[in-house]
Design a protein around this motif. Structure first.
Motif, PDB file in Angstrom:
ATOM      1  N   ARG A 246      24.150  49.694  86.764  1.00 49.41           N
ATOM      2  CA  ARG A 246      23.317  49.980  85.593  1.00 49.41           C
ATOM      3  C   ARG A 246      22.775  48.677  85.003  1.00 49.41           C
ATOM      4  O   ARG A 246      23.351  47.607  85.184  1.00 49.41           O
ATOM      5  CB  ARG A 246      24.090  50.744  84.512  1.00 49.41           C
ATOM      6  CG  ARG A 246      25.201  49.960  83.831  1.00 49.41           C
ATOM      7  CD  ARG A 246      25.971  50.875  82.872  1.00 49.41           C
ATOM      8  NE  ARG A 246      27.081  50.163  82.229  1.00 49.41           N
ATOM      9  CZ  ARG A 246      27.985  50.761  81.447  1.00 49.41           C
ATOM     10  NH1 ARG A 246      27.906  52.079  81.213  1.00 49.41           N
ATOM     11  NH2 ARG A 246      28.961  50.056  80.896  1.00 49.41           N
ATOM     12  N   GLN A 247      21.654  48.823  84.326  1.00 47.98           N
ATOM     13  CA  GLN A 247      21.060  47.689  83.643  1.00 47.98           C
ATOM     14  C   GLN A 247      20.572  48.130  82.279  1.00 47.98           C
ATOM     15  O   GLN A 247      19.692  48.994  82.176  1.00 47.98           O
ATOM     16  CB  GLN A 247      19.907  47.083  84.445  1.00 47.98           C
ATOM     17  CG  GLN A 247      19.367  45.799  83.840  1.00 47.98           C
ATOM     18  CD  GLN A 247      18.497  45.015  84.791  1.00 47.98           C
ATOM     19  OE1 GLN A 247      17.971  45.547  85.772  1.00 47.98           O
ATOM     20  NE2 GLN A 247      18.353  43.728  84.536  1.00 47.98           N
ATOM     21  N   ALA A 248      21.166  47.557  81.264  1.00 46.71           N
ATOM     22  CA  ALA A 248      20.768  47.839  79.890  1.00 46.71           C
ATOM     23  C   ALA A 248      19.686  46.845  79.469  1.00 46.71           C
ATOM     24  O   ALA A 248      19.584  45.758  80.037  1.00 46.71           O
ATOM     25  CB  ALA A 248      21.967  47.745  78.969  1.00 46.71           C
ATOM     26  N   PRO A 249      18.897  47.194  78.473  1.00 47.41           N
ATOM     27  CA  PRO A 249      17.836  46.282  78.009  1.00 47.41           C
ATOM     28  C   PRO A 249      18.404  44.924  77.623  1.00 47.41           C
ATOM     29  O   PRO A 249      19.365  44.836  76.867  1.00 47.41           O
ATOM     30  CB  PRO A 249      17.265  47.014  76.799  1.00 47.41           C
ATOM     31  CG  PRO A 249      17.548  48.451  77.056  1.00 47.41           C
ATOM     32  CD  PRO A 249      18.877  48.472  77.761  1.00 47.41           C
ATOM     33  N   GLY A 250      17.806  43.884  78.175  1.00 48.63           N
ATOM     34  CA  GLY A 250      18.220  42.531  77.843  1.00 48.63           C
ATOM     35  C   GLY A 250      19.500  42.073  78.492  1.00 48.63           C
ATOM     36  O   GLY A 250      19.995  40.977  78.188  1.00 48.63           O
TER      37      GLY A 250
END
Length: 113
Positions: free
Chosen positions: A37-41
């Protein structure tokens, strides 16, 4: 297209959702699979991985809440996500575990009230 995710969307805190990833047969049968997963920032992180034999590993922040599984007859890997938190908000990607090449397009999971 070799990895296709589905599921996700908007979920309330404390809620549940399940992600699915359908893979091509040749990829699925010979590889360990994973969800990232990749969260904003933030940098992309490994959420959970599962070997061909079904052994699973999880990042500490999701242990006890998420479950990764695979259905070898359907060439599909799942991520059951329970007790969701706002900080679980991210784009979730299915991939061959450790691969730089075999990734899905990603599916958004937003945890918000």
């Amino acid at each position: 297209v070799q990895l296709v995710e589905s599921g996700g969307g908007l979920v309330q805190p404390g809620g549940s959702t399940r992600l699915s990833c359908a893979a091509s047969t040749i990829i699925f049968r010979i590889n360990d699979m994973a969800w990232y997963r990749q969260a904003p920032g933030k940098q992309r992180e490994l959420v959970a991985g599962i070997t061909r034999g079904g052994s699973a590993n999880y990042t500490d922040s999701v242990k006890g809440r998420f479950t990764i599984s695979r259905d070898n007859a359907k060439n599909t890997v799942y991520l059951q996500m329970n007790s969701l938190k706002v900080e679980d908000t991210a784009v979730y990607y299915c991939a061959v575990w450790g691969s730089l090449t075999y990734w899905g397009q990603g599916t958004q999971v937003t945890v918000s009230s």
